[in-house]
Structures are given as structure tokens and as C-alpha cells.
Design a protein around this motif. Structure first.
Motif, PDB file in Angstrom:
ATOM      1  N   TYR A 138      50.494 -22.241  32.187  1.00 29.68           N
ATOM      2  CA  TYR A 138      50.044 -22.113  33.725  1.00 29.68           C
ATOM      3  C   TYR A 138      48.536 -21.813  33.745  1.00 29.68           C
ATOM      4  CZ  TYR A 138      55.048 -21.925  34.744  1.00 29.68           C
ATOM      5  OH  TYR A 138      56.481 -22.111  34.680  1.00 29.68           O
ATOM      6  N   LYS A 141      47.201 -18.290  32.964  1.00 28.77           N
ATOM      7  CA  LYS A 141      47.729 -17.261  33.581  1.00 28.77           C
ATOM      8  C   LYS A 141      48.814 -16.380  33.099  1.00 28.77           C
ATOM      9  CE  LYS A 141      47.416 -19.304  38.219  1.00 28.77           C
ATOM     10  NZ  LYS A 141      48.136 -20.092  39.458  1.00 28.77           N
ATOM     11  N   LEU A 142      49.417 -17.116  32.150  1.00 26.72           N
ATOM     12  CA  LEU A 142      50.648 -16.379  31.260  1.00 26.72           C
ATOM     13  C   LEU A 142      50.653 -16.949  29.912  1.00 26.72           C
ATOM     14  CD1 LEU A 142      53.577 -16.652  33.840  1.00 26.72           C
ATOM     15  CD2 LEU A 142      52.398 -14.622  32.988  1.00 26.72           C
ATOM     16  N   ARG A 143      51.301 -16.303  28.870  1.00 28.11           N
ATOM     17  CA  ARG A 143      51.589 -16.536  27.615  1.00 28.11           C
ATOM     18  C   ARG A 143      52.877 -16.859  27.238  1.00 28.11           C
ATOM     19  NH1 ARG A 143      46.658 -13.884  23.735  1.00 28.11           N
ATOM     20  NH2 ARG A 143      45.089 -15.187  24.904  1.00 28.11           N
ATOM     21  N   ALA A 144      53.218 -17.810  26.439  1.00 29.01           N
ATOM     22  CA  ALA A 144      54.721 -17.976  26.186  1.00 29.01           C
ATOM     23  C   ALA A 144      54.796 -17.630  24.799  1.00 29.01           C
ATOM     24  CB  ALA A 144      54.800 -19.574  26.077  1.00 29.01           C
ATOM     25  N   VAL A 145      55.777 -16.984  24.324  1.00 32.86           N
ATOM     26  CA  VAL A 145      55.957 -16.778  22.870  1.00 32.86           C
ATOM     27  C   VAL A 145      57.211 -17.703  22.546  1.00 32.86           C
ATOM     28  CG1 VAL A 145      56.694 -14.819  21.285  1.00 32.86           C
ATOM     29  CG2 VAL A 145      55.343 -14.197  23.364  1.00 32.86           C
ATOM     30  N   LEU A 257      40.009 -25.061  34.735  1.00 30.65           N
ATOM     31  CA  LEU A 257      41.173 -25.485  34.832  1.00 30.65           C
ATOM     32  C   LEU A 257      41.331 -27.226  34.809  1.00 30.65           C
ATOM     33  CD1 LEU A 257      44.053 -24.559  35.219  1.00 30.65           C
ATOM     34  CD2 LEU A 257      44.015 -25.060  37.706  1.00 30.65           C
ATOM     35  N   ILE A 276      39.376 -18.730  40.034  1.00 30.40           N
ATOM     36  CA  ILE A 276      40.580 -18.525  39.227  1.00 30.40           C
ATOM     37  C   ILE A 276      40.494 -19.820  38.531  1.00 30.40           C
ATOM     38  CG2 ILE A 276      42.359 -19.552  40.612  1.00 30.40           C
ATOM     39  CD1 ILE A 276      42.611 -16.011  39.268  1.00 30.40           C
ATOM     40  N   GLN A 277      39.989 -20.910  39.151  1.00 28.98           N
ATOM     41  CA  GLN A 277      40.052 -22.083  37.996  1.00 28.98           C
ATOM     42  C   GLN A 277      39.054 -22.154  37.019  1.00 28.98           C
ATOM     43  OE1 GLN A 277      40.259 -21.986  41.647  1.00 28.98           O
ATOM     44  NE2 GLN A 277      42.090 -23.250  42.154  1.00 28.98           N
TER      45      GLN A 277
ATOM     46  N   PRO B  11      54.426 -25.880  39.664  1.00 26.63           N
ATOM     47  CA  PRO B  11      54.059 -24.996  40.740  1.00 26.63           C
ATOM     48  C   PRO B  11      52.665 -25.448  41.378  1.00 26.63           C
ATOM     49  CG  PRO B  11      55.145 -23.818  38.937  1.00 26.63           C
ATOM     50  CD  PRO B  11      54.827 -25.505  38.600  1.00 26.63           C
ATOM     51  N   ALA B  12      52.457 -25.197  42.339  1.00 25.53           N
ATOM     52  CA  ALA B  12      51.196 -25.387  42.925  1.00 25.53           C
ATOM     53  C   ALA B  12      49.996 -24.328  42.038  1.00 25.53           C
ATOM     54  CB  ALA B  12      50.831 -25.212  44.561  1.00 25.53           C
ATOM     55  N   THR B  13      48.939 -24.805  41.855  1.00 24.06           N
ATOM     56  CA  THR B  13      48.173 -24.316  40.784  1.00 24.06           C
ATOM     57  C   THR B  13      47.485 -23.073  41.337  1.00 24.06           C
ATOM     58  OG1 THR B  13      46.152 -25.699  41.694  1.00 24.06           O
ATOM     59  CG2 THR B  13      47.217 -26.293  39.444  1.00 24.06           C
ATOM     60  N   GLU B  14      47.498 -22.784  42.642  1.00 24.89           N
ATOM     61  CA  GLU B  14      46.847 -21.569  43.033  1.00 24.89           C
ATOM     62  C   GLU B  14      48.055 -20.450  43.394  1.00 24.89           C
ATOM     63  OE1 GLU B  14      46.467 -24.311  44.692  1.00 24.89           O
ATOM     64  OE2 GLU B  14      47.340 -24.347  46.587  1.00 24.89           O
ATOM     65  N   SER B  15      49.141 -20.799  42.855  1.00 20.26           N
ATOM     66  CA  SER B  15      50.342 -19.674  43.219  1.00 20.26           C
ATOM     67  C   SER B  15      50.258 -18.785  42.021  1.00 20.26           C
ATOM     68  CB  SER B  15      51.501 -20.596  42.658  1.00 20.26           C
ATOM     69  OG  SER B  15      51.894 -21.565  42.888  1.00 20.26           O
ATOM     70  N   LEU B  17      51.899 -16.189  40.160  1.00 23.00           N
ATOM     71  CA  LEU B  17      53.237 -16.155  39.373  1.00 23.00           C
ATOM     72  C   LEU B  17      53.573 -14.661  39.045  1.00 23.00           C
ATOM     73  CD1 LEU B  17      52.105 -19.094  36.983  1.00 23.00           C
ATOM     74  CD2 LEU B  17      53.295 -19.246  39.160  1.00 23.00           C
ATOM     75  N   LEU B  19      56.833 -12.602  36.850  1.00 23.90           N
ATOM     76  CA  LEU B  19      58.057 -13.096  35.818  1.00 23.90           C
ATOM     77  C   LEU B  19      59.211 -12.300  36.384  1.00 23.90           C
ATOM     78  CD1 LEU B  19      56.171 -11.796  32.645  1.00 23.90           C
ATOM     79  CD2 LEU B  19      56.306 -14.279  33.464  1.00 23.90           C
ATOM     80  N   ASP B  25      61.341 -16.480  32.340  1.00 27.27           N
ATOM     81  CA  ASP B  25      60.695 -17.423  32.900  1.00 27.27           C
ATOM     82  C   ASP B  25      59.996 -16.965  34.169  1.00 27.27           C
ATOM     83  OD1 ASP B  25      62.221 -20.512  34.172  1.00 27.27           O
ATOM     84  OD2 ASP B  25      60.168 -20.120  33.825  1.00 27.27           O
ATOM     85  N   ILE B  26      59.089 -17.586  34.722  1.00 28.10           N
ATOM     86  CA  ILE B  26      58.410 -17.251  36.030  1.00 28.10           C
ATOM     87  C   ILE B  26      59.729 -17.227  37.061  1.00 28.10           C
ATOM     88  CG2 ILE B  26      56.292 -18.282  35.728  1.00 28.10           C
ATOM     89  CD1 ILE B  26      56.878 -20.437  37.247  1.00 28.10           C
ATOM     90  N   ARG B  28      60.762 -18.426  40.189  1.00 25.08           N
ATOM     91  CA  ARG B  28      60.245 -19.928  41.052  1.00 25.08           C
ATOM     92  C   ARG B  28      60.713 -19.758  42.573  1.00 25.08           C
ATOM     93  NH1 ARG B  28      59.961 -24.278  37.307  1.00 25.08           N
ATOM     94  NH2 ARG B  28      60.231 -23.138  35.196  1.00 25.08           N
ATOM     95  N   ASP B 126      52.017 -26.871  34.083  1.00 27.89           N
ATOM     96  CA  ASP B 126      52.724 -25.434  33.945  1.00 27.89           C
ATOM     97  C   ASP B 126      52.889 -25.367  32.221  1.00 27.89           C
ATOM     98  OD1 ASP B 126      55.998 -27.289  34.787  1.00 27.89           O
ATOM     99  OD2 ASP B 126      54.335 -27.718  33.337  1.00 27.89           O
ATOM    100  N   LEU B 233      57.979 -14.988  28.369  1.00 29.93           N
ATOM    101  CA  LEU B 233      56.602 -14.976  28.774  1.00 29.93           C
ATOM    102  C   LEU B 233      55.889 -13.673  29.099  1.00 29.93           C
ATOM    103  CD1 LEU B 233      57.170 -17.789  31.790  1.00 29.93           C
ATOM    104  CD2 LEU B 233      56.366 -18.121  29.236  1.00 29.93           C
ATOM    105  N   GLU B 234      54.588 -13.690  28.980  1.00 29.18           N
ATOM    106  CA  GLU B 234      54.142 -12.423  28.841  1.00 29.18           C
ATOM    107  C   GLU B 234      52.628 -12.761  29.807  1.00 29.18           C
ATOM    108  OE1 GLU B 234      54.281 -11.154  24.917  1.00 29.18           O
ATOM    109  OE2 GLU B 234      52.190 -11.833  24.554  1.00 29.18           O
ATOM    110  N   PRO B 235      52.140 -11.529  30.359  1.00 25.64           N
ATOM    111  CA  PRO B 235      50.703 -11.892  30.869  1.00 25.64           C
ATOM    112  C   PRO B 235      49.786 -11.708  29.867  1.00 25.64           C
ATOM    113  CG  PRO B 235      51.591  -9.826  31.427  1.00 25.64           C
ATOM    114  CD  PRO B 235      52.658 -10.384  30.657  1.00 25.64           C
TER     115      PRO B 235
END
Lengths: 331, 267
Positions: A138, A141-145, A257, A276-277, B11-15, B17, B19, B25-26, B28, B126, B233-235
Motif C-alpha cells: 500500500y 503505508k503498511l508492511r506485510a510479513v 508514490l 502523503i504521496q 483501494p483508492a490511494t488516499e484511503s 487504512l 487493520l 488484512d486491512i 475493507r 495495493d 500486516l503491520e504499520p
């Protein structure tokens, strides 16, 4: 124990830093399990690079040399690495997430019918060899493990500047020839030429230091200030989307972005508000400096150090100060 | 010329998000969705090629990879832009896959649609993996050129010449057709769907294909066929709070340089 295979990319006879960083990380992962780390170098005349690869941690270097490999070919390079994978049955195959790596790794993973994790920023290896990888999603904005289901032939690309090279000064690796598979007759894309970009000497995605300019520069001629500071620091030059959309710099300079994602040690943002972008492209920089006249600019929330003021005054002073420092270093 | 464009709804990019409680997952619910921005360049390029040649057909295809997704909306947007036909790949068995198991489904769908050219966006914003399109080409046994910002087609010769940016330059790559190309920003300026276009889109065919239609083996697709799984997922790591360096320009700059050298140790 099955080895870790690392593809060490070279362009124009020079090894890519990102590939050597992947090699360094492979050595770190292999150390706790005493696995071998085997590097592969591909090109037309690349045997001379094996020494540097060995000094960067590989115990064996497989060299695939052939005139057909002078330029990148996804089909040929995939065949070479698939051949190496068949020979070595590695637990994992690592490479830098460069333009080439991000193109080659998916094709290789599909050829081998195996797992793929792109643009990883952190890795760990479990006892059975399963790699646990952390990768931004994303737009950061987030990280996936993520984790492969089987600890075999796991393909991973590693974000440039996110991992450390190893230097093993006296080390010599065993250098072997890797046979290039014969033409499999598949239709393929061919690089006809490589046009060098007019831009700066230091590539953004590989730079340790980046100085970027944005709307606050007010006009294209003022990028001179950015370029002078960058020259003093040995840095690459970047631009915000606003500057690129205004035509002040080509898209290849854009950080963000819809531009490049960079991970330098130091990122200096001049006259950039920090939408943010834009943050999506540079928020993983280790140290961020923001120079902006607006104290409420979002970039100040992200910056390690912020200077609120007139960049036309601050940036030349900073260039001067840096030159003094470097001059002092050389004295 | 038959062109197929693979698109993804994201998802729209300015959303903003958030968890789910289990971080799997996010969340939705409440998000708005768009056609993946890079896919817009692919659809636009397909339409321009058709317009330039004065003949041909543009088909858009999309895979539903999550139960809460509505890719039919993204497909209708592309029909409104001017695509001729849409195919939605929808089946519970397709969902939850990784790039490889998603590629298996897309490749099988493409085999059933004849094509001279496949266009995709360079990556979905995404997952940011940039892998599915390349893996689809591998499964189909056709060449690909990824991340192109310039394209010239030679229709009689059945070849294409594409520019792809790399570190320090641009690779100019020639490929025979059929081939798969992924599109980068700068290739074109995508059009907005017009009001007449939106009206016409309602009459254009949107077919739904499931696992039975494609005849794909259950163990090769979706979550079952995935070789890699997301654990959580994590911040991103929180950056420690920064400091504003006060003082007039001269003082502040000297202090900054001192801290960059002694504290941050980056110069």
C-alpha cells in the motif's frame, strides 16, 4: 544443508551495490545454520568480477559468460538461474530489487513454480530454512510479513540500501563456470540499445544521500541550488511530483508514490511540503532533513531535523558549511 | 489487432487504512475503490492503438481476489473509457492467492481469449509486487517487456519497440508479438470516461467466468495454490519524533551540520 543462491547483478562491467547487499544479507542468514552462500554472475565478460564477489561474502562464484548475455534478457537470464537452481537446490534465491531484479525474479519464480517476495526490507530465516520476509505494501503505508509454504527455492528481491554489504578482505571464493543453457527456441524480447540518461551521475534508488527540490524552488533555474548542495555531498538529485509536473525535471527524478521509492541514509527535502504521496517514496530514509518556509508543512512531522525558513538563504549556507567540513576532512 | 488488458481493482490511494483485529488484512469496509492507476495507462494505450489502426478489439479482464471486492465496477469504468468487452474471473476458489496462483487463473483466461498483445499496469498499488503480469507471460510462454514508458508497434512486422527506464538510462527493447507489456507513468495521459461512454458501457458484454469455465485444477489456484502466505500486516516502524533546529539561517545550518555528523553520523 541446502545453500543460499545470490544473483549478483552487473551493468557495464560493474557489480550493482544492491546485489552485493543481498549477498551480505545471505551471509548473515547462512551464518546461524552454516549454509554455503553461492553467487551467480551473468554477462559477456564478467569473470574478473568474481574476486569482488568473493570478497563480499560468497564461498563459491558461478560465472555464466556468453556474448548472448551482454545485455539483459529476461528469458536467457531466467534460464541461467533456473539451471543454477537445478544444480544447487538452494533453500532461497536472493537478488537486489533493482530494475533487473524486479523483472527477473517473478519470471524465475514462475519458471520454478515457487514463492516470491518482492522488495523486502527485512529477512529472517527459521531453522528449516523458511524465510520470513517483511515488505512494504500500500505504497509503504503498511508492511506485510510473509512466509513461503515450503523452504525450497524461495525467490526474494531485496530493497536497495536496506541491507548491509559484507567485506571479507582476504577471502577468496571458488570460481566455477556455469554452462549457459542452449537456446530453448522460445520467442524473446531483445535489448537493442541502452540510452544513458541525461540526468545526474548518481542513481536515485542506489544513492546513500539524496537532495530533493519541490515547488518551493519557484522555478527550474533554482534547481541549481539543489545540484550544488548535492555535488558538495556526493549526493543524487531528486524532485517532488510538483516539480516534475511543472516540467522542471524529467520523471526519472521523481521521488514518491508514482515516482521512485528511495531508501537513502540521508534525505534532504528542500521546498517540499511532504504530501502523503511524496512520503510514500522516501519515508524509509534513515535521516530526513526538511527545509521549508511553512512551519505547518507535513514534512516536518516526518523529518529528523527541520529548518523553518527561506531555502534560498539556507541551502547555499548549507552547501558552504558542507564544503568546509569536507575540506577539513581532507586537511 | 486483438488487445487484452488485465486490470485490478484496488483501494483508492488516499484511503486511510486500518487493520482488522487479527492483523490478517486491512479493513475493507468503508473504503472506496478504483481501477489500479497503472492499469489506466494500459487501457488508454490499448484504446489509442485501436483508434490509430481503425480496427481491432479491446477486452478487459479482472480477477476477483477477495470476496469483498467488486471488480465489475472497475471493468465497467474501462468499458466506459471505450473497451469493447469485459470478462470477470470470479470464484471462491480464485480468492486469497499469491501472485503465482493468481497468474494461473489469468493465464488460463487469456488462453481462451485470442490476443496479439496483452497490456497491464506495471504494479498494483495495493500489493506493490509487480509480479503477476510477468508471471502470466511466463505461464503463456510469451515474451514480456515491463515498466514501459514509450511504445511503437510495427503491425505488419508483428513486433513492438518499447522503452523501459533502468538505473542510469533507458533500455530500448524489441519484442515479437504476441507479447505482454506492463505500463509505467508517462506512456500516455489516460482519458476520463465520458457520459456517452458510461451510457454505452451498460450495453457492452461483461461475462463472468468461474473455475468450471476455465477448467483449472483447484490446487493450483487461489489460497490453495499459493506458494507464499501473508502472516500479518503491520504499520511501518514509528520514526522517533524529530526536532526543529531554531535560530537564524547561519546558526541553524551550522547546528544541522554538526548533528548530521555527530548524532546521525551520515556525513
Amino acid at each position: 544443508m541446502n545453500p543460499i543462491l545470490v544473483f549478483c547483478e552487473q551493468r557495464d562491467g560493474r557489480l550493482k551495490k544492491a546485489g552485493l547487499e543481498a549477498l551480505g544479507e545471505a551471509c548473515r542468514l547462512a551464518a546461524s545454520a552454516t549454509r554455503d552462500v553461492v553467487a551467480v554472475v551473468i554477462g559477456a565478460q564478467v569473470a574478473s568480477l568474481a574476486g569482488e564477489v568473493g570478497r563480499s561474502g560468497a564461498s563459491r562464484v558461478l560465472v555464466a559468460e556468453d556474448p548472448r548475455l551482454a545485455q539483459y534478457s529476461s528469458e536467457l537470464f531466467t534460464s541461467v538461474l533456473a539451471e543454477a537452481a537445478t544444480l544447487l537446490d538452494p533453500v532461497a534465491i536472493l537478488m537486489g530489487a533493482t530494475a533487473m531484479g524486479k523483472d527477473l525474479a517473478p519470471k524465475l519464480a514462475a519458471r520454478l513454480k515457487t514463492s516470491l517476495a518482492q522488495d523486502c526490507v527485512a529477512l529472517a530465516m527459521e531453522a528449516d530454512g523458511t524465510v520470513v520476509a517483511t515488505r512494504p505494501v500500500y505504497g509503504g503505508k503498511l508492511r506485510a510479513v510473509v512466509k513461503a509454504k515450503r523452504p525450497r527455492l524461495q525467490v526474494l528481491t531485496l530493497r536497495p540500501n536496506a541491507f548491509a554489504r559484507q567485506e571479507a578482505a582476504g577471502a577468496t571464493a571458488r570460481v566455477e563456470t556455469l554452462a549457459v543453457p542452449p537456446d530453448n527456441g522460445r520467442p524473446r524480447a531483445t535489448v537493442r540499445e541502452v540510452q544513458p540518461s541525461a540526468g545526474g551521475k548518481v542513481e536515485l534508488t542506489e544513492a546513500a544521500i539524496i537532495v530533493s527540490g519541490g515547488r518551493g524552488l519557484k522555478g527550474p533555474e533554482n534547481f541549481k541550488l539543489i545540484e550544488e548542495l548535492a555535488a558538495a555531498l556526493g549526493a543524487a538529485v531528486g524532485a517532488s511530483r510538483a516539480a516534475v509536473d511543472a516540467g522542471w525535471k524529467p520523471h526519472s527524478y521523481q521521488v514518491g508514490l508514482t515516482g521512485k521509492t528511495v531508501s537513502p541514509q540521508l534525505y534532504i527535502a528542500c521546498g517540499i511540503s511532504g504530501a502523503i504521496q511524496h512520503q510514500a517514496g522516501m519515508s524509509s530514509a534513515r535521516t530526513i532533513v526538511a527545509i521549508n518556509a511553512n512551519p505547518n508543512a507535513p514534512i516536518f512531522k516526518l523529518a529528523t531535523y527541520g529548518l523553518v525558513g527561506d531555502l534560498f538563504e539556507i541551502v547555499p549556507l548549507l552547501t558552504q558549511e558542507v564544503k568546509k567540513l569536507k575540506g577539513g576532512d581532507q586537511a | 489487432m486483438r488487445i487484452v488488458v488485465c486490470i485490478k481493482q484496488v483501494p483508492a490511494t488516499e484511503s486511510k487504512l486500518t487493520l482488522l483485529a487479527d492483523s490478517s488484512d486491512i479493513d475493507r469496509s468503508g473504503l472506496s475503490f478504483i481501477v489500479n492507476p497503472y492499469d489506466d495507462f494500459a487501457v488508454e494505450e490499448a484504446l489509442r492503438i485501436k483508434e490509430r489502426l481503425g480496427t481491432g478489439e479491446v477486452t478487459v479482464v479482472s480477477l476477483r481476489h477477495h470476496a469483498m471486492q467488486k471488480p465489475e465496477e472497475a471493468l465497467r469504468t474501462c468499458l466506459a473509457m471505450g473497451a469493447d468487452r469485459a470478462v470477470l474471473l470470479s470464484d471462491a476458489a480464485f480468492e486469497g492467492g499469491d501472485s503465482l496462483s493468481a497468474s494461473v487463473v489469468l493465464a488460463e483466461a487469456l488462453r481462451r481469449l485470442s490476443f496479439d498483445l496483452i497490456l497491464c499496469g506495471k504494479q498494483a498499488v495495493d500489493d506493490d509486487g509487480g509480479a503477476v503480469a510477468i508471471q502470466v507471460a511466463e505461464l503463456l510462454g510469451i515474451p514480456h517487456v515491463a515498466v514501459i514508458n514509450k511504445l511503437e508497434l510495427n503491425v505488419p512486422a508483428r513486433t513492438a519497440m518499447a522503452h523501459r527506464p533502468v538505473e542510469g538510462g533507458v533500455e530500448v527493447v524489441e519484442t515479437p508479438l504476441p507479447a505482454l507489456l506492463t505500463c509505467q507513468k508517462g506512456l500516455n495521459e489516460p482519458r476520463y470516461p465520458s457520459l456517452p461512454g458510461i451510457m454505452k458501457a451498460k450495453q457492452k458484454p461483461l461475462e463472468v467466468w468461474n473455475r468450471e469455465t476455465l477448467g483449472v485444477a483447484a490446487e493450483t489456484i487461489g489460497a490453495a495454490g499459493a506458494a507464499v502466505a501473508t502472516i500479518r500486516l503491520e504499520p511501518p516502524p514509528v520514526r522517533p519524533a524529530g526536532q526543529i533546529i531554531d535560530g537564524d539561517a547561519g546558526t541553524a545550518v551550522k547546528e544541522l551540520v554538526r548533528r548530521l555528523r555527530e548524532e546521525a553520523k551520515v556525513i
